[in-house]
Structure formats: C-alpha cells, structure tokens
Design an enzyme around this catalytic site. Structure first.
Site, PDB file in Angstrom:
ATOM      1  CE1 TYR A 127      -4.080  -1.775  -0.172  1.00 31.34           C
ATOM      2  CE2 TYR A 127      -2.938  -3.285   1.309  1.00 31.34           C
ATOM      3  CZ  TYR A 127      -3.986  -3.008   0.447  1.00 31.34           C
ATOM      4  OH  TYR A 127      -4.931  -3.972   0.197  1.00 31.34           O
ATOM      5  CG  PHE A 413     -11.837  -1.297   9.177  1.00 31.65           C
ATOM      6  CD1 PHE A 413     -11.527  -1.077   7.844  1.00 31.65           C
ATOM      7  CD2 PHE A 413     -11.093  -0.642  10.162  1.00 31.65           C
ATOM      8  CE1 PHE A 413     -10.505  -0.196   7.495  1.00 31.65           C
ATOM      9  CE2 PHE A 413     -10.074   0.235   9.825  1.00 31.65           C
ATOM     10  CZ  PHE A 413      -9.783   0.454   8.492  1.00 31.65           C
TER      11      PHE A 413
END
Length: 413
Positions: A127, A413
C-alpha cells in the site's frame, strides 16, 4: 482475460454479494466462516462503496470502503473511508486490477468529501505505492501470570467486578467505548451494527477455548469498564496451564482498568494471558513485576492516506505552534501535489495552497505516517524520507505533529 485486456470495474450489486464474498474468502486463504459471520459481514457492507472487477462473468477483484469517523489529534471526529475487502484473484495478478481499484476508490473518496482513507494491511508492502503510511501501531503480549505480579493504584479496591452475559452488557460496554473515542487519535466511532462485531463467537473459531465471557467494572453503581475474553484450560507436567485470551478491555479510569487486568491475571487454573492489538502505552506494562516475562512486541496497524491534504491537515490541531510550507509529492493523487502552507496550534489550523518557498519536502505517504501523531517527522527525516529545506523547520513541525497520547485503532474492519 488476456494480458492486455482490462478488468471491467463496477459497483457491487446486492444480488452479486455472495459470489463477491466467496471470491474474497478464497483470496484470503479460504478459511471457513460461520453463517453468523457471513450475515453480519453482509449487513455492514456498503454496496455503493464496494467495487467488483469482472472478467466476463467471473469476479476477479474486490474492494470496499466503510463510512467511518476517525478521531484525530485535538479530538475532532473526521470522515474517513475505511478501506477493506481488497483482493485480486491469483489468476489475474500483474494486470493492473489492484491499481485500477485503488485509483477508482480514492477518486470516489475525494468526491464524497472525505479527507482521509485508512486501512489495515494483510501485506504491508502493497500500500505504500498508493500513498498509505503506517500511522499507528499495536502491541501484543503473552504474560506469564504464574511469575508476574501486578501492582495496582490506590482506589482499585473500590471497583466492583461482575460477570455479565456479553449481549446483556452490550449497551453499557458501548457507552464506555463511545466515551473513550474522542480521547485518543486513531479511534473509530462505531457505526450502527458494528457493536455486534465484538460479540461474534462461532465455536469453529474458539480453538478449544470457552465461549466469549464478559466482566464489567462498576463504581458507584455505574459501569466504568469491561473486558471480553476467553479461557482455555490446559494441563502440563507441573499441573494446570490454562490461557486467557483478551478480546477487548476498555475503562474510563485507571482504577477500573487496573481492576480488570488484575482479574485477568488471577483467574483460577490460568497461567498465561494473551493480549493482542493493544495500545502501545497500555498501563499494565508499568505495573507488572517483570516486563520481560510479558514478551511485549509491537507491529504496524492502521495505515493512513491523506486524500485531501489541505482539509486533512486543517482538521486536526497541533500540540505546538507551527507555520511551515510543505512541498508534497503525490503521484497517485496528483491533486495533492505541490506546496501547502500549514499554520496551526492547539486551538486549530489552516492549510492552503501557496507559492511561497517550501520548508519541508515529503511525499503524501510520510504525511499519512505522521498524521495521527505517532510517528515523528524527525524519525522519518533520519530515514531519508523527509527533507528539511529551511533550518529549524523540521524540529518545529515534528514537535507540532506529535500527540501526547499514542494513536490506536481499537478494532479491524
């Protein structure tokens, strides 16, 4: 799909969710999920924020986002896209599927007016090229409670502890959590439905441990803290050798927090407490008799991406006065590139485009790493990732960007 053929990227439709989810589960190793987990994951999916990459009628990529609010230094609750469910089929690597999903997603986040995107990375190497920097960290520990004692603060004896069924105590526990959210950068305000995530308890995931248990702390009849945990009884040559695994522990005051930890340390027949995903400044570290026998270790956790540099930097406060011009590089989201003048202090901040000479040069990835106050700009500069262009600007900005409380992401999440 041929090498030169792009994936067909579309917003997920409700009728496509099962196949989309099955692809995601396969991409993450194909482990079993219970019907309860599947139902809850579907219920919190934001379909209009979920993307599917298609090769004909085959789903070959997934990406989603949740509409969160994230606490930033100063206590403000800022809209943030919680990037999640990112996967590419192993048969479709190196064809630009991930890049196209990340680009579309960040453009959508910008269009929604969210200045931040955050994620937890299964593979951290991925990322950085999309502008995400590791902005908070978490601690794991395996505490040998047969040899480690805990010295608790005065007043701990005034705290009453009670077992409660996890579901029955849910409202009181959520009230404790909600009261803590504004006090620490990196914490997420719970959206409706997310309170149920902490109660997921399929037997297939217990690995021989007990069902989820809950103990609440009370002072003057009010719930001031709670812990959710499992126990697993074990026996060795020397006798009992059980393990307590802590899922959550939150408290409103030091005495309630200490009382809960002392309880976990003292459960009969247990000799190890395993705590994962804890704040790096957890207070029990300074109350134990032998920190080495707790085996603490730190790892990366929340990755932060500034989607709108000006709005994001103006949304937080700064612990010391700062007035610097930042020359920001952002190849993936070029609308952020260029010079920004940041002026701020503990009361507020502004961040606007400027033509003034730059004081510091850095990429949006370094801004993400430092944004929540847990990674000093001075450290990033020593790593060669921030350049000082005006003498003194680095020290000034590094102090200002800091936070007296380390950031912490309380759940994934």
């Amino acid at each position: 799909m041929g090498t030169n053929r792009a994936a067909d990227l579309k917003v997920l439709r409700a009728k496509e969710w099962d196949g989309w989810w099955d692809h995601l589960i396969r991409a993450f190793g194909g482990g079993p999920t219970s019907p309860e987990e599947r139902e809850l994951d579907r219920s919190v999916t934001e379909f209009d924020r979920s993307l599917a990459a298609w090769d004909g009628d085959e789903c070959v990529g997934t990406a989603g986002a949740f509409s969160f609010r994230l606490t930033v230094p100063g206590g403000a609750s800022v809209p943030a896209a919680g990037v999640t469910m990112v996967s590419v089929a192993a048969t479709h690597r190196r064809r630009g599927v991930l890049t196209s999903m990340m680009r579309r997603q960040l453009e959508d986040v910008r269009a929604l007016g969210e200045p931040l995107a955050v994620l937890t990375a299964s593979e951290p190497a991925i990322y950085g090229r999309f502008g995400y920097g590791a902005g908070s960290f978490q601690m794991h520990a395996e505490i040998d409670t047969s040899r480690v004692t805990l010295a608790v603060p005065a007043g701990t004896e005034d705290v009453r502890l009670r077992y409660r069924a996890p579901l029955d105590a849910l409202a009181e526990c959520e009230a404790v959590y909600a009261a803590l959210v504004p006090l620490r950068p990196g914490m997420l305000a719970r959206r409706p439905g997310w309170e149920r995530m902490g109660l997921i308890d399929p037997e297939s995931k217990r690995e021989g441990a007990s069902a989820l248990q809950c103990v609440v702390a009370e002072r003057a009849g009010e719930v001031t803290g709670y812990t959710r945990f499992r126990t697993k009884l074990g026996w060795g040559p020397g006798g009992h050798d059980g393990t307590v695994t802590v899922n959550e522990l939150n408290a409103l005051d030091p005495e309630s927090e200490a009382a809960l930890w002392r309880f976990l340390f003292g459960i009969d027949l247990m000799t190890t407490v395993i705590a994962r995903g804890r704040p790096v400044d957890d207070t029990w570290q300074y109350q134990v008799s032998d920190i080495r026998r707790c085996r603490p270790r730190v790892r990366d956790d929340c990755y932060v991406r500034l989607v709108d540099v000006g709005e994001a930097l103006a949304a937080r406060t700064y612990q010391a006065p700062v007035d610097v011009v930042l020359d920001v590089e952002d190849a993936f989201c070029p609308w952020n590139s260029g010079r920004w003048r940041l002026s701020g202090d503990p009361k507020g901040a502004s961040c606007e485009r400027t033509s003034n000479p730059a004081d510091l040069a850095l990429s949006v990835r370094e801004l993400g790493a430092s944004y929540l106050g847990g990674v000093p700009l001075l450290t990033l500069a020593r790593a060669g990732r921030v350049r000082e262009l005006r003498t003194g600007a680095l020290a000034e900005a590094s102090v200002a960007f800091g936070s007296p409380v380390p950031p912490w992401l309380p759940h994934g999440f």
